[in-house]
Design an enzyme around this catalytic site. Structure first.
Site, PDB file in Angstrom:
ATOM      1  N   GLU A  92       0.821  -1.208   0.000  1.00  0.00           N
ATOM      2  CA  GLU A  92       0.000   0.000   0.000  1.00  0.00           C
ATOM      3  C   GLU A  92       0.857   1.262   0.000  1.00  0.00           C
ATOM      4  O   GLU A  92       1.735   1.434   0.859  1.00  0.00           O
ATOM      5  CB  GLU A  92      -0.938   0.009   1.217  1.00  0.00           C
ATOM      6  CG  GLU A  92      -1.874   1.210   1.226  1.00  0.00           C
ATOM      7  CD  GLU A  92      -2.994   1.088   2.242  1.00  0.00           C
ATOM      8  OE1 GLU A  92      -3.560   2.122   2.605  1.00  0.00           O
ATOM      9  OE2 GLU A  92      -3.307  -0.045   2.650  1.00  0.00           O
ATOM     10  N   LYS A 106      -7.835  -0.149  11.063  1.00  0.00           N
ATOM     11  CA  LYS A 106      -7.187  -0.665   9.862  1.00  0.00           C
ATOM     12  C   LYS A 106      -5.925   0.151   9.584  1.00  0.00           C
ATOM     13  O   LYS A 106      -4.890  -0.387   9.180  1.00  0.00           O
ATOM     14  CB  LYS A 106      -8.147  -0.603   8.678  1.00  0.00           C
ATOM     15  CG  LYS A 106      -7.602  -1.235   7.391  1.00  0.00           C
ATOM     16  CD  LYS A 106      -6.882  -0.244   6.504  1.00  0.00           C
ATOM     17  CE  LYS A 106      -6.419  -0.913   5.213  1.00  0.00           C
ATOM     18  NZ  LYS A 106      -5.636   0.015   4.357  1.00  0.00           N
ATOM     19  N   ASP A 116       3.231 -14.150  12.210  1.00  0.00           N
ATOM     20  CA  ASP A 116       1.886 -14.529  11.792  1.00  0.00           C
ATOM     21  C   ASP A 116       0.971 -13.300  11.788  1.00  0.00           C
ATOM     22  O   ASP A 116       0.463 -12.882  12.839  1.00  0.00           O
ATOM     23  CB  ASP A 116       1.346 -15.600  12.743  1.00  0.00           C
ATOM     24  CG  ASP A 116       0.026 -16.202  12.287  1.00  0.00           C
ATOM     25  OD1 ASP A 116      -0.665 -15.568  11.474  1.00  0.00           O
ATOM     26  OD2 ASP A 116      -0.306 -17.304  12.742  1.00  0.00           O
ATOM     27  N   HIS A 168      -1.969  10.263  -0.054  1.00  0.00           N
ATOM     28  CA  HIS A 168      -1.997   8.868  -0.498  1.00  0.00           C
ATOM     29  C   HIS A 168      -1.960   8.774  -2.016  1.00  0.00           C
ATOM     30  O   HIS A 168      -1.191   8.001  -2.589  1.00  0.00           O
ATOM     31  CB  HIS A 168      -3.263   8.190   0.030  1.00  0.00           C
ATOM     32  CG  HIS A 168      -3.410   6.764  -0.401  1.00  0.00           C
ATOM     33  ND1 HIS A 168      -2.662   5.752   0.147  1.00  0.00           N
ATOM     34  CD2 HIS A 168      -4.210   6.189  -1.332  1.00  0.00           C
ATOM     35  CE1 HIS A 168      -2.992   4.600  -0.426  1.00  0.00           C
ATOM     36  NE2 HIS A 168      -3.936   4.850  -1.331  1.00  0.00           N
TER      37      HIS A 168
END
Length: 424
Positions: A84, A262, A278, A376
């Site tokens: 991202e 998130k 993990d 972004h």
């Protein structure tokens, strides 16, 4: 092209190159695509084949370095594996803005993991609960005998908890084995202990043991990070207050909290992945912890101190390790640990928590000022340029045009690329 089918007898027995040949034959992959899949990058094919089943190649994710982090008085470079745009840049920028106030301060609650042993078909569950508690010393002996190496490193069994839970199928008795796993994530260790203890629990109670597995809600393994941002440094009181209002929104509304968290996990998952840990376990534990009050809420807390500065804190489960699994077998994961300079699972978890807090600061500031899309999309413009076919210095030239136009789309990038190439 062979007949398309997913039934390939003996597929798992083939070496990776032969598996790839079979898949290519069935699906009609062209030669360039086959060659890309044969290139396993910095993870040798034989190592990849030992890590998961039916390997035909690897999937490379960009690996970046977050800079400017001062964590507990030490300069730290943090590797982040993510696809991202703006994630690495956001952490670096947030870390730079709190350096003058001491950077990030971190702590860890411990390295305790929980394994659950489910007992069913018990007519007198409360009686069974006490029977299990009376056998604490026996349970400790069984657990410690199961993993004597862990015991040598100062870990091992610490305690038990026994709960009676109501369910659709009746009351069940659930025993928690609380185990110090030290520098291991601990899944294999605690799962083995649960398996070893289960027959004894069934014998003592007359019930039947069913599930015997760890919990990824590692709330005895909390990583904590805090930092202070000078209000003048971040753009003044209006920016600070806008960030507080954005946090208050997340704390009050699960729809906002989900995206808010998130953003935190953008950083947390990137470091977890880079170090071969993990990611799914960490993410599951984080989101369960965020809902521990009965409503899904923010993992961070944002306040204003007595001097008017913005303060942020993050507390979340972080079960990561330095031994076992991909952390040990993946050469890039080992290199990332070396870059970060960590020698304990605790230090790794504390660094990850600092990154998560930095990521959240950056997102809140962007939302409260220019909006999340401006920064972004400026970074995402390079991805769009590549998608449009730009190569070499064309990528930056196309990306600059997209940002200047304020429209980051593939069709706009293709038009810009044609102009640059003099194609009309």
């Amino acid at each position: 092209m062979a007949e398309r089918t997913s039934r390939i007898p003996g597929f798992f027995k083939l070496p990776p190159d032969e598996r790839l040949a079979r898949v290519a034959e069935i699906t009609g992959l062209d030669d360039p695509t086959r060659q890309r899949l044969r290139d396993t990058g910095n993870l040798p094919a034989e190592v990849a084949d030992s890590m998961i089943e039916n390997v035909i190649g690897t999937f490379n994710v960009p690996l970046g370095i977050a800079t400017n982090l001062m964590i507990d008085g030490e300069e730290v470079l943090v590797p982040m594996a993510t696809e991202e745009s703006s994630v690495v840049a956001a952490v670096s920028n947030a870390a730079r803005q709190c350096r003058d106030s001491g950077g990030f301060h971190t702590a860890m609650s411990g390295a305790l993991m929980i394994a659950q042993v489910q007992l069913v078909d018990v007519p007198n569950p409360e009686f069974a609960r006490l029977r299990i508690l009376e056998h604490r010393d026996d349970i400790k002996a069984i657990c410690d005998d199961t993993d004597p190496v862990l015991l040598q490193y100062g870990g091992g069994f610490r305690d038990i908890e026994v709960r009676v839970l109501a369910s659709r199928t009746g009351s069940m008795v659930v025993t928690h084995l609380v185990v110090d796993t030290r520098d291991a994530m601990g899944a294999n260790a605690v799962n083995s202990m649960a398996e070893a203890v289960a027959p004894a629990i069934a014998e003592w109670t007359g019930g039947r043991t069913n599930l015997r597995i760890l919990s990824n809600l590692a709330d005895r393994r909390l990583a904590r990070a805090r930092a202070t941002w000078n209000t003048a440094t971040i753009g003044g009181e209006s920016v600070r207050d806008g960030m507080i209002a954005a946090y208050d929104f997340a704390e009050a509304d699960p729809y906002r909290a989900t995206t808010h968290n998130k953003g935190i996990m953008n950083g947390v998952t990137a470091v977890t992945l880079a170090t071969g840990n993990d990611t799914r376990a960490v993410e599951a534990g984080a989101h369960a912890y965020a809902a521990r009050t009965g409503q899904y809420r923010s993992l961070t807390r944002w306040e204003v101190d007595a001097h008017g500065n913005l303060t942020g804190t993050l507390e979340m489960p972080l079960a990561v390790g330095l031994i076992g699994g991909a952390t040990r077998s993946h050469p890039t994961a080992r290199a990332c640990l070396e870059i970060m300079g960590v020698t304990s699972a605790e230090r790794l978890a504390r660094n990850i928590a600092a990154v998560g807090l930095a990521q959240n600061f950056a997102a809140l500031k962007a939302l409260a000022t220019t909006g999340i899309q401006k920064g972004h999309m400026a970074l995402h413009a390079k991805n769009i340029a590549v998608m449009a076919g730009a190569v070499g210095d064309e990528v930056d030239r196309v990306a600059d045009e997209l940002v200047a136009a304020g429209t980051v789309r593939v069709d706009v990038a293709e038009a810009a690329l044609r102009r640059i190439r003099g194609e009309g």
